[in-house]
Design a protein around this motif. Structure first.
Motif, PDB file in Angstrom:
ATOM      1  N   ALA A   1       0.630   4.676  -1.406  1.00 45.40           N
ATOM      2  CA  ALA A   1       2.069   4.449  -1.412  1.00 45.40           C
ATOM      3  C   ALA A   1       2.723   4.958  -0.130  1.00 45.40           C
ATOM      4  CB  ALA A   1       2.696   5.132  -2.633  1.00 45.40           C
ATOM      5  N   ALA A   2       2.282   6.124   0.353  1.00 45.79           N
ATOM      6  CA  ALA A   2       2.843   6.678   1.588  1.00 45.79           C
ATOM      7  C   ALA A   2       2.512   5.785   2.782  1.00 45.79           C
ATOM      8  CB  ALA A   2       2.310   8.091   1.818  1.00 45.79           C
ATOM      9  N   ALA A   3       1.280   5.250   2.823  1.00 48.37           N
ATOM     10  CA  ALA A   3       0.897   4.361   3.923  1.00 48.37           C
ATOM     11  C   ALA A   3       1.738   3.089   3.902  1.00 48.37           C
ATOM     12  CB  ALA A   3      -0.589   4.024   3.821  1.00 48.37           C
ATOM     13  N   ARG A   4       2.015   2.567   2.725  1.00 51.99           N
ATOM     14  CA  ARG A   4       2.843   1.368   2.632  1.00 51.99           C
ATOM     15  C   ARG A   4       4.259   1.627   3.133  1.00 51.99           C
ATOM     16  NH1 ARG A   4       1.031  -0.660  -3.434  1.00 51.99           N
ATOM     17  NH2 ARG A   4      -0.903  -1.725  -2.809  1.00 51.99           N
ATOM     18  N   LEU A   5       4.775   2.797   2.832  1.00 55.20           N
ATOM     19  CA  LEU A   5       6.119   3.135   3.316  1.00 55.20           C
ATOM     20  C   LEU A   5       6.161   3.187   4.839  1.00 55.20           C
ATOM     21  CD1 LEU A   5       7.191   5.906   0.762  1.00 55.20           C
ATOM     22  CD2 LEU A   5       8.054   3.558   0.916  1.00 55.20           C
ATOM     23  N   MET A   6       5.000   3.482   5.455  1.00 55.61           N
ATOM     24  CA  MET A   6       4.927   3.524   6.913  1.00 55.61           C
ATOM     25  C   MET A   6       4.622   2.151   7.498  1.00 55.61           C
ATOM     26  SD  MET A   6       5.673   6.614   7.531  1.00 55.61           S
ATOM     27  CE  MET A   6       5.372   6.598   9.276  1.00 55.61           C
ATOM     28  N   GLY A   7       4.536   1.124   6.636  1.00 52.45           N
ATOM     29  CA  GLY A   7       4.334  -0.241   7.124  1.00 52.45           C
ATOM     30  C   GLY A   7       2.896  -0.674   7.271  1.00 52.45           C
ATOM     31  N   ALA A   8       1.950   0.059   6.674  1.00 51.34           N
ATOM     32  CA  ALA A   8       0.533  -0.292   6.780  1.00 51.34           C
ATOM     33  C   ALA A   8      -0.014  -0.686   5.416  1.00 51.34           C
ATOM     34  CB  ALA A   8      -0.273   0.877   7.346  1.00 51.34           C
ATOM     35  N   ASP A   9      -0.819  -1.725   5.387  1.00 55.43           N
ATOM     36  CA  ASP A   9      -1.519  -2.107   4.164  1.00 55.43           C
ATOM     37  C   ASP A   9      -2.726  -1.190   3.998  1.00 55.43           C
ATOM     38  OD1 ASP A   9       0.229  -4.161   3.622  1.00 55.43           O
ATOM     39  OD2 ASP A   9      -0.957  -5.656   4.706  1.00 55.43           O
ATOM     40  N   CYS A  10      -2.880  -0.656   2.789  1.00 56.39           N
ATOM     41  CA  CYS A  10      -3.948   0.308   2.547  1.00 56.39           C
ATOM     42  C   CYS A  10      -5.015  -0.318   1.650  1.00 56.39           C
ATOM     43  CB  CYS A  10      -3.395   1.562   1.894  1.00 56.39           C
ATOM     44  SG  CYS A  10      -4.488   2.989   2.010  1.00 56.39           S
ATOM     45  N   ILE A  11      -6.275  -0.125   2.034  1.00 55.44           N
ATOM     46  CA  ILE A  11      -7.416  -0.647   1.296  1.00 55.44           C
ATOM     47  C   ILE A  11      -8.314   0.518   0.913  1.00 55.44           C
ATOM     48  CG2 ILE A  11      -9.341  -2.277   1.317  1.00 55.44           C
ATOM     49  CD1 ILE A  11      -7.986  -3.637   3.726  1.00 55.44           C
ATOM     50  N   VAL A  12      -8.721   0.575  -0.360  1.00 53.49           N
ATOM     51  CA  VAL A  12      -9.652   1.605  -0.825  1.00 53.49           C
ATOM     52  C   VAL A  12     -11.037   0.974  -0.915  1.00 53.49           C
ATOM     53  CG1 VAL A  12     -10.267   3.190  -2.684  1.00 53.49           C
ATOM     54  CG2 VAL A  12      -7.856   2.816  -2.110  1.00 53.49           C
ATOM     55  N   SER A  13     -11.988   1.494  -0.156  1.00 49.21           N
ATOM     56  CA  SER A  13     -13.349   0.953  -0.153  1.00 49.21           C
ATOM     57  C   SER A  13     -14.329   1.980  -0.704  1.00 49.21           C
ATOM     58  CB  SER A  13     -13.758   0.550   1.267  1.00 49.21           C
ATOM     59  OG  SER A  13     -13.822   1.686   2.111  1.00 49.21           O
ATOM     60  N   GLY A  14     -15.548   1.497  -0.959  1.00 47.72           N
ATOM     61  CA  GLY A  14     -16.580   2.389  -1.478  1.00 47.72           C
ATOM     62  C   GLY A  14     -16.561   2.503  -2.987  1.00 47.72           C
ATOM     63  N   ILE A  15     -16.042   1.487  -3.672  1.00 45.87           N
ATOM     64  CA  ILE A  15     -16.017   1.494  -5.138  1.00 45.87           C
ATOM     65  C   ILE A  15     -17.412   1.133  -5.644  1.00 45.87           C
ATOM     66  CG2 ILE A  15     -14.898   0.583  -7.202  1.00 45.87           C
ATOM     67  CD1 ILE A  15     -12.999   2.102  -5.485  1.00 45.87           C
ATOM     68  N   ARG A  16     -18.194   2.129  -5.982  1.00 50.26           N
ATOM     69  CA  ARG A  16     -19.532   1.899  -6.504  1.00 50.26           C
ATOM     70  C   ARG A  16     -19.471   1.530  -7.981  1.00 50.26           C
ATOM     71  NH1 ARG A  16     -19.584   6.774  -4.059  1.00 50.26           N
ATOM     72  NH2 ARG A  16     -20.002   7.848  -6.029  1.00 50.26           N
ATOM     73  N   PRO A  17     -20.537   0.904  -8.522  1.00 50.26           N
ATOM     74  CA  PRO A  17     -20.534   0.521  -9.933  1.00 50.26           C
ATOM     75  C   PRO A  17     -20.234   1.691 -10.878  1.00 50.26           C
ATOM     76  CG  PRO A  17     -22.369  -0.524  -8.808  1.00 50.26           C
ATOM     77  CD  PRO A  17     -21.745   0.405  -7.816  1.00 50.26           C
ATOM     78  N   ALA A  18     -20.826   2.863 -10.600  1.00 51.33           N
ATOM     79  CA  ALA A  18     -20.592   4.013 -11.478  1.00 51.33           C
ATOM     80  C   ALA A  18     -19.122   4.430 -11.450  1.00 51.33           C
ATOM     81  CB  ALA A  18     -21.484   5.179 -11.057  1.00 51.33           C
ATOM     82  N   ILE A  19     -18.514   4.412 -10.246  1.00 51.05           N
ATOM     83  CA  ILE A  19     -17.102   4.779 -10.140  1.00 51.05           C
ATOM     84  C   ILE A  19     -16.229   3.732 -10.817  1.00 51.05           C
ATOM     85  CG2 ILE A  19     -15.209   5.024  -8.494  1.00 51.05           C
ATOM     86  CD1 ILE A  19     -17.018   6.485  -6.650  1.00 51.05           C
ATOM     87  N   ALA A  20     -16.593   2.460 -10.678  1.00 51.22           N
ATOM     88  CA  ALA A  20     -15.824   1.398 -11.329  1.00 51.22           C
ATOM     89  C   ALA A  20     -15.851   1.569 -12.846  1.00 51.22           C
ATOM     90  CB  ALA A  20     -16.390   0.033 -10.934  1.00 51.22           C
ATOM     91  N   GLN A  21     -17.012   1.901 -13.417  1.00 50.66           N
ATOM     92  CA  GLN A  21     -17.101   2.125 -14.850  1.00 50.66           C
ATOM     93  C   GLN A  21     -16.275   3.328 -15.281  1.00 50.66           C
ATOM     94  OE1 GLN A  21     -21.207   2.370 -16.016  1.00 50.66           O
ATOM     95  NE2 GLN A  21     -21.748   0.386 -15.116  1.00 50.66           N
ATOM     96  N   THR A  22     -16.309   4.394 -14.474  1.00 48.26           N
ATOM     97  CA  THR A  22     -15.519   5.595 -14.793  1.00 48.26           C
ATOM     98  C   THR A  22     -14.034   5.272 -14.801  1.00 48.26           C
ATOM     99  OG1 THR A  22     -17.198   7.012 -13.790  1.00 48.26           O
ATOM    100  CG2 THR A  22     -15.013   7.960 -14.104  1.00 48.26           C
ATOM    101  N   ILE A  23     -13.585   4.503 -13.812  1.00 54.99           N
ATOM    102  CA  ILE A  23     -12.165   4.136 -13.731  1.00 54.99           C
ATOM    103  C   ILE A  23     -11.752   3.331 -14.962  1.00 54.99           C
ATOM    104  CG2 ILE A  23     -10.496   2.741 -12.450  1.00 54.99           C
ATOM    105  CD1 ILE A  23     -11.927   3.557  -9.893  1.00 54.99           C
ATOM    106  N   VAL A  24     -12.633   2.411 -15.391  1.00 56.55           N
ATOM    107  CA  VAL A  24     -12.329   1.593 -16.569  1.00 56.55           C
ATOM    108  C   VAL A  24     -12.282   2.454 -17.828  1.00 56.55           C
ATOM    109  CG1 VAL A  24     -13.180  -0.261 -18.052  1.00 56.55           C
ATOM    110  CG2 VAL A  24     -13.241  -0.525 -15.568  1.00 56.55           C
ATOM    111  N   HIS A  25     -13.264   3.355 -17.989  1.00 59.84           N
ATOM    112  CA  HIS A  25     -13.315   4.208 -19.172  1.00 59.84           C
ATOM    113  C   HIS A  25     -12.105   5.148 -19.251  1.00 59.84           C
ATOM    114  CE1 HIS A  25     -17.066   2.654 -20.377  1.00 59.84           C
ATOM    115  NE2 HIS A  25     -17.842   3.309 -19.490  1.00 59.84           N
ATOM    116  N   LEU A  26     -11.643   5.608 -18.092  1.00 61.83           N
ATOM    117  CA  LEU A  26     -10.478   6.511 -18.078  1.00 61.83           C
ATOM    118  C   LEU A  26      -9.165   5.760 -18.236  1.00 61.83           C
ATOM    119  CD1 LEU A  26     -11.479   8.977 -15.191  1.00 61.83           C
ATOM    120  CD2 LEU A  26     -11.490   9.429 -17.649  1.00 61.83           C
ATOM    121  N   GLY A  27      -9.211   4.446 -18.144  1.00 63.75           N
ATOM    122  CA  GLY A  27      -7.987   3.663 -18.268  1.00 63.75           C
ATOM    123  C   GLY A  27      -7.063   3.800 -17.074  1.00 63.75           C
ATOM    124  N   ILE A  28      -7.645   4.095 -15.886  1.00 65.19           N
ATOM    125  CA  ILE A  28      -6.840   4.256 -14.675  1.00 65.19           C
ATOM    126  C   ILE A  28      -6.474   2.883 -14.131  1.00 65.19           C
ATOM    127  CG2 ILE A  28      -6.809   5.192 -12.335  1.00 65.19           C
ATOM    128  CD1 ILE A  28      -8.900   7.236 -13.245  1.00 65.19           C
TER     129      ILE A  28
END
Length: 243
Positions: free
Chosen positions: A180-207
């Motif tokens: 959100a802070a990067a967007r306010l500064m006018g930059a598009d932010c991309i999060v990389s490195g989403i591994r399968p285990a992290i993707a499953q954790t994010i889904v299970h946590l409901g994030i």
């Protein structure tokens, strides 16, 4: 040092570590503790060095540890013993505080060194995150990234979490704030490195990361940013030679 101790003795607060006379002692001890600490000496070692001042102080006062029979001399030695005991307490407090400040500065320096902002392409910066992302480190990441966005006029910022072992709700919250802070500064932010285990954790946590652009690898994130910037990215065919 003798003048400071004399001021404490004159006040009659021999056992009070908060006596005003100890203020200049603390200043001098702070400088001494800092130099000794850089050499690896412990607070106990420094207190032992200060204990040697007792003999010098007794000599200045004109009394001796051995053979003093006069009541006045004995009273002076007793007061000196109590005063030196209080001084050792002051030394321990001062050196411990100096050590904590040194550790805090070193920790801040390690956070800054461990959070570099890399220029991948003109207008594209990346922050490779390694290790746990706590509140203190996330603040350093945000400040470093925002500074780089302004300084390098970045249009895209990539947060690579390949080296982050786990992602929980707190880590996700830190990532969302940084995006959100990067967007306010006018930059598009991309999060990389989403591994399968992290993707499953994010889904299970409901994030909910629906508002965050994610990619599986840093290379994919860079390719996306280049494509958005009008640069054609293509994969070389297997077995093709260099051009």
């Amino acid at each position: 040092m003798v003048d400071a101790l004399s001021e404490v003795a004159a006040s009659g607060r021999l056992e009070d570590v908060a006596a005003p006379g100890f203020d200049p002692v603390r200043e001098q001890l702070g400088r001494m503790a800092a130099s000794r600490g850089r050499r690896g000496l412990s607070p106990a070692r420094i207190a032992g060095e200060a204990a040697a001042l007792r003999a010098a102080a007794a000599e200045v006062l004109g009394v001796e540890d051995q053979g003093s029979t006069g009541r006045e001399a004995q009273a002076v030695l007793l007061a000196l013993t109590v005063l030196m005991g209080t001084l050792r307490v002051v030394i321990m407090e001062t050196t411990a505080g100096a050590g904590e400040e040194l550790i805090a500065r070193q920790r801040q320096q390690l956070l800054e060194v461990a959070t570099p902002v890399i220029s991948l392409w003109e207008g594209i910066v990346a922050v490779p995150l390694i290790g746990t992302l706590d509140s203190a480190r996330s603040q350093v990441v945000m400040e470093a990234l925002l500074h780089a966005i302004v300084e390098r006029r970045a249009r895209y910022a990539i947060l690579d979490i390949t080296g982050v072992p786990t992602v929980d709700s707190l880590v996700a919250q830190h990532l969302m704030k940084t995006v959100a802070a990067a967007r306010l500064m006018g930059a598009d932010c991309i999060v990389s490195g989403i591994r399968p285990a992290i993707a499953q954790t994010i889904v299970h946590l409901g994030i909910d990361l629906g508002s965050v652009l994610t990619r599986s690898s840093l290379a994919d994130a860079l390719a996306h940013a280049l494509t958005r910037d009008g640069i054609e990215v293509s994969r070389r065919a297997a077995g093709a030679g260099p051009r």
